[in-house]
Enzyme design. Sequence first.
Site, mmCIF file in Angstrom:
data_model
loop_
_atom_site.group_PDB
_atom_site.id
_atom_site.type_symbol
_atom_site.label_atom_id
_atom_site.label_comp_id
_atom_site.label_asym_id
_atom_site.label_seq_id
_atom_site.Cartn_x
_atom_site.Cartn_y
_atom_site.Cartn_z
ATOM 1 N N GLU A 106 48.326 37.189 51.117
ATOM 2 C CA GLU A 106 47.502 36.258 50.343
ATOM 3 C C GLU A 106 46.091 36.143 50.921
ATOM 4 O O GLU A 106 45.118 36.028 50.179
ATOM 5 C CB GLU A 106 48.168 34.877 50.271
ATOM 6 C CG GLU A 106 49.427 34.839 49.407
ATOM 7 C CD GLU A 106 49.164 35.207 47.951
ATOM 8 O OE1 GLU A 106 48.011 35.106 47.485
ATOM 9 O OE2 GLU A 106 50.128 35.601 47.267
ATOM 10 N N GLN B 49 39.413 37.711 47.231
ATOM 11 C CA GLN B 49 38.187 38.486 47.015
ATOM 12 C C GLN B 49 38.376 39.999 47.146
ATOM 13 O O GLN B 49 37.403 40.743 47.293
ATOM 14 C CB GLN B 49 37.067 38.042 47.987
ATOM 15 C CG GLN B 49 36.587 36.633 47.752
ATOM 16 C CD GLN B 49 36.845 35.719 48.928
ATOM 17 O OE1 GLN B 49 37.531 36.057 49.870
ATOM 18 N NE2 GLN B 49 36.300 34.521 48.854
ATOM 19 N N LEU C 257 37.619 45.478 54.911
ATOM 20 C CA LEU C 257 38.086 44.479 53.938
ATOM 21 C C LEU C 257 37.033 43.408 53.661
ATOM 22 O O LEU C 257 37.074 42.745 52.626
ATOM 23 C CB LEU C 257 39.377 43.805 54.426
ATOM 24 C CG LEU C 257 40.697 44.452 54.016
ATOM 25 C CD1 LEU C 257 41.863 43.683 54.632
ATOM 26 C CD2 LEU C 257 40.853 44.511 52.509
ATOM 27 N N TYR D 166 34.616 39.842 54.459
ATOM 28 C CA TYR D 166 34.928 38.420 54.634
ATOM 29 C C TYR D 166 35.753 38.219 55.914
ATOM 30 O O TYR D 166 36.873 37.716 55.895
ATOM 31 C CB TYR D 166 35.691 37.887 53.418
ATOM 32 C CG TYR D 166 34.948 38.007 52.114
ATOM 33 C CD1 TYR D 166 34.065 37.008 51.695
ATOM 34 C CD2 TYR D 166 35.111 39.120 51.299
ATOM 35 C CE1 TYR D 166 33.370 37.122 50.504
ATOM 36 C CE2 TYR D 166 34.411 39.245 50.105
ATOM 37 C CZ TYR D 166 33.544 38.237 49.713
ATOM 38 O OH TYR D 166 32.850 38.348 48.532
ATOM 39 N N TYR E 245 45.357 26.802 47.764
ATOM 40 C CA TYR E 245 45.950 27.985 47.127
ATOM 41 C C TYR E 245 46.905 28.711 48.077
ATOM 42 O O TYR E 245 48.059 29.003 47.726
ATOM 43 C CB TYR E 245 44.869 28.963 46.644
ATOM 44 C CG TYR E 245 45.488 30.291 46.272
ATOM 45 C CD1 TYR E 245 46.178 30.431 45.070
ATOM 46 C CD2 TYR E 245 45.458 31.369 47.149
ATOM 47 C CE1 TYR E 245 46.811 31.624 44.743
ATOM 48 C CE2 TYR E 245 46.080 32.563 46.842
ATOM 49 C CZ TYR E 245 46.754 32.688 45.634
ATOM 50 O OH TYR E 245 47.389 33.866 45.325
ATOM 51 N N ASP F 285 44.560 30.013 41.766
ATOM 52 C CA ASP F 285 43.372 30.809 42.058
ATOM 53 C C ASP F 285 42.667 31.120 40.737
ATOM 54 O O ASP F 285 42.999 30.560 39.691
ATOM 55 C CB ASP F 285 43.755 32.092 42.803
ATOM 56 C CG ASP F 285 44.620 33.038 41.973
ATOM 57 O OD1 ASP F 285 45.019 32.671 40.838
ATOM 58 O OD2 ASP F 285 44.890 34.159 42.440
ATOM 59 N N CYS G 212 51.321 40.157 25.523
ATOM 60 C CA CYS G 212 51.562 38.991 26.374
ATOM 61 C C CYS G 212 52.934 38.378 26.118
ATOM 62 O O CYS G 212 53.284 38.067 24.969
ATOM 63 C CB CYS G 212 50.475 37.949 26.129
ATOM 64 S SG CYS G 212 50.682 36.466 27.154
#
Length: 364
Positions: A46, A51, A89, A91, A129, A147, A211
Amino acid sequence: MLIELKNITEININAFQNDLISWFKSEQRDLPWRKDQDPYKVWVSEIMLQQTRVDTVIPYFNRFIEWFPTIEDLAEAEEDKVLKAWEGLGYYSRVRNLQSAVKEVKENYNSKVPSTPEEIAKLKGVGPYTAGAILSIAYGVPEPAVDGNVMRVLSRILSIWEDIAKPSTRKIFEKAVRELISHDDPSAFNQALMELGALICTPTSPSCLLCPVREHCHGFHEGVQNELPVKTKKTKTRHVQLASAILLAENGKIVIHKRPSSGLLANLWEFPNVEIVHPLQADREEVAGQFNQSLNLSVKLDHIIGQIEHVFSHLVWNIKVYTGKICSEFVESDEWRLVSLAEMEEYAFPVSYQKMLKLYQEQK
């Protein structure tokens, strides 16, 4: 709050849950973090998925779990090795916070990820989250995990016209999930909402005819699915011009610099660089002078081998890439090193500087 959720009373919640979960169990992607419900692996996945696209995360996740298979392994690892595992990755504060929180879990919870909302929310870097995702997926606790994907899906299903860019709006969607979530299988329910947003209810051109919960969707029936969610645009990004150089010492090794321990890309390694305030006036000699003035490096710059653009969420770096040489004695320290190309493999670099190194190797 009641106004925004007025359409929830018109949904057959049991039917909605069954349609959504049944679809997920038959159509879910085969992802490595779904092999079991280990809270540590759910947590790592997670954090990585924030991002970052799923396809990008898969090899990183596999390598990270191979290097740090348990909470103890990550808690006890050297930060440089953890940053190296995360290299590319972006961040990077995510993985620093993850390691800090994992140390808390090792010391305070006997290496077992907390299973209550109150305890897990205290961990560094664990927001609502991430807490909801771990609690619901790993422990079967009916907590919302809201999210961007989930807000997009529910804004269409419930025809919610609140601006999802506003932090306060999240509470509306958390309330909606609490009313809709399956208490029998909260793990599958939350993952199904995320999966629906990733595969079907996409940001543009949602595949409404495919859907599984179309008949429950107010946005579809009102024909407004392409207008939702409401999201105001971010503030304008700032452009920064940098000059960076791959500098060789007399022994043929390359100068690298460790970034400060706080701020953007903290503690990662880079090639020496300076900000160019007046790009049109900055010739090679002037840039060399800035290296001397700003970094106390006496350098001779050869030529520009390329230009790199790197985009952050709030910032764009435009980097002119030079090659050059150190012209004075170089003293190594904790922040400054001389390394060979082979030794560079041991150091974690941001993507922009990995691109620089690739440019340099292509020129050789």
